[in-house]
Scaffold this active site. Structure first.
Site, short mmCIF file in Angstrom:
data_model
loop_
_atom_site.label_atom_id
_atom_site.label_comp_id
_atom_site.label_asym_id
_atom_site.label_seq_id
_atom_site.Cartn_x
_atom_site.Cartn_y
_atom_site.Cartn_z
CG HIS A 42 11.85 45.28 3.31
ND1 HIS A 42 11.88 46.66 3.22
CD2 HIS A 42 11.17 44.85 2.23
CE1 HIS A 42 11.23 47.03 2.13
NE2 HIS A 42 10.79 45.96 1.51
CB SER A 96 8.01 47.25 -0.20
OG SER A 96 9.38 47.12 -0.47
#
Length: 309
Positions: free
Chosen positions: A196, A90
Site C-alpha cells: 500500500h 485490503s
C-alpha cells in the site's frame, strides 16, 4: 429494520487450519475448496488446513485467505443470512466483491494469486517495511511523517492504530519521529514489502491488466471500496479501484463509518481471527458485531440474527 454488512479481514489474519471444519461439515464449502484447488497451481487445502510455511508467503496467503472466507460465506448464505452491503480490508475486498456478486468466486481466488505474486515481486526483499503506530490519530501521523521521504500511511485501521509503509530506512526514521510526536508504541510488522505504498504502483498497473481479462458482473448489492471509503454500485468502477488499492492507503475506519452512516447496524466478520471485531470496538462500539471463523460460530450467529429478525 436491521441492515447487515459482511466484512472480510486482510493478510495477517491467516492461521493454520482455517476452513478445515467447514470443509468437513459442508458440501458447499467442500465444493469451493475442491474447485479452487483444481484451478490453482498449488495444494490449496494443504496450505489452508495443515501446518504449512507457504501460508505466510504473500503469493499463497492471498488465495488461501479468500478461498477460506468465501467457503464460510457460502455456509452463511445457505443458512439464509445475506448481506445488504459488503467490505473487506485490503485483500478482503476481493471476498467482499465476490459476496456482492461482482466477481465469480474462482476469479476472485485466481486474481489474488496473481496479485500476491505481483506484490511479492514488486520490491526486492528487505528494502521495504511496515509498522503499526499506536496511540496517534491519522492526522497526527500524517503531520509527523510529512517531511520524511519514502514513507506514507498504508492503513487507517481504527482510532489509535495507523500503519506506515515505505523504504525500510525511512520507516525506521519515521518511527523515531513518531515516538517523539507522542506515539505510545511502534510495532514493526512481519511483512515482505512496503504494501500500500507508491512503490507498488507498477504491481497495481500490472494487476489492472489481469482484471481486464475477466468479466466483472453487475453488483447485486453495494460494497465499500478501500481507496475511497465510499459505496460502489457500478461495476465499471471496480477495475480501477482494485488496481489503485495495491498502492494506495486502506481507509478501513472511514469505510466502516460510511456503512454505519448508510444505516448498517449489524456486522459479521467472516474469516480467521477477530481483527476487524477488535477495530470495531474502537470505531463504534454501539453496533452489533458477530464473527464467523469456526463451524461452531455459524449456529451462534444464525441464532442471534434470527432473534433480531
Amino acid at each position: 429494520m436491521r441492515k447487515l454488512a459482511f466484512i472480510y479481514p486482510g493478510q495477517g489474519a491467516q492461521k493454520a487450519g482455517m476452513g478445515a471444519d467447514f470443509y468437513e461439515n459442508s458440501h458447499m464449502a467442500r465444493e469451493l475448496f475442491d474447485k479452487a484447488e483444481e484451478a490453482l497451481d498449488f495444494e490449496l487445502k494443504k496450505v489452508c488446513f495443515e501446518e504449512d510455511e507457504r501460508l505466510n508467503l504473500t503469493e499463497y496467503t492471498q488465495p488461501a485467505m479468500v478461498a477460506a472466507c468465501l467457503a464460510m460465506t457460502r455456509v452463511l448464505v445457505e443458512q439464509g443470512i445475506r448481506p445488504d452491503i459488503t467490505a473487506g480490508l485490503s485483500l478482503g475486498e476481493y471476498a467482499a466483491l465476490a459476496a456482492a456478486g461482482a466477481l465469480e468466486e474462482k476469479d476472485a481466488i485466481l486474481l489474488v494469486r496473481k496479485r500476491g505474486i505481483l506484490m511479492e515481486n514488486a520490491v526486492p526483499a528487505g528494502t521495504g517495511a511496515m509498522s503499526a503506530v499506536l496511540g496517534m490519530t491519522g492526522e497526527d501521523v500524517e503531520k509527523a511523517i510529512r517531511e520524511i521521504a519514502d514513507v506514507t500511511i498504508a492503513n487507517y485501521n481504527c482510532p489509535g492504530q495507523i500503519v506506515i509503509t515505505g523504504k525500510a530506512a525511512a520507516v525506521k526514521d519515521a518511527a523515531e519521529k513518531l515516538k517523539t510526536a507522542g506515539a505510545k508504541r511502534i510495532v514493526p510488522l512481519n511483512v515482505s514489502g512496503p504494501f500500500h505504498s507508491p512503490f507498488l504502483r507498477t504491481a497495481g498497473e500490472e494487476l489492472k491488466k489481469e482484471i481486464e481479462k475477466i468479466h466483472i458482473h453487475s453488483l447485486t448489492i453495494p460494497y465499500v471500496a478501500n481507496v475511497t471509503a465510499k459505496k460502489v454500485e457500478q461495476e465499471n468502477e471496480i477495475c480501477d479501484l482494485l488496481s489503485k488499492g495495491v498502492y494506495s492507503p486502506v481507509k478501513w475506519q472511514q469505510s466502516v463509518e460510511c456503512m454505519i452512516e448508510d444505516g448498517v447496524d449489524t456486522f459479521i466478520e467472516i474469516g480467521p481471527g477477530r481483527t476487524l471485531s477488535g477495530f470495531m470496538k474502537k470505531i463504534n462500539s454501539q453496533v452489533t458485531m458477530h464473527y464467523i471463523s469456526s463451524w461452531e460460530d455459524v449456529k451462534k450467529v444464525a441464532d442471534a440474527i434470527s432473534e433480531k429478525t
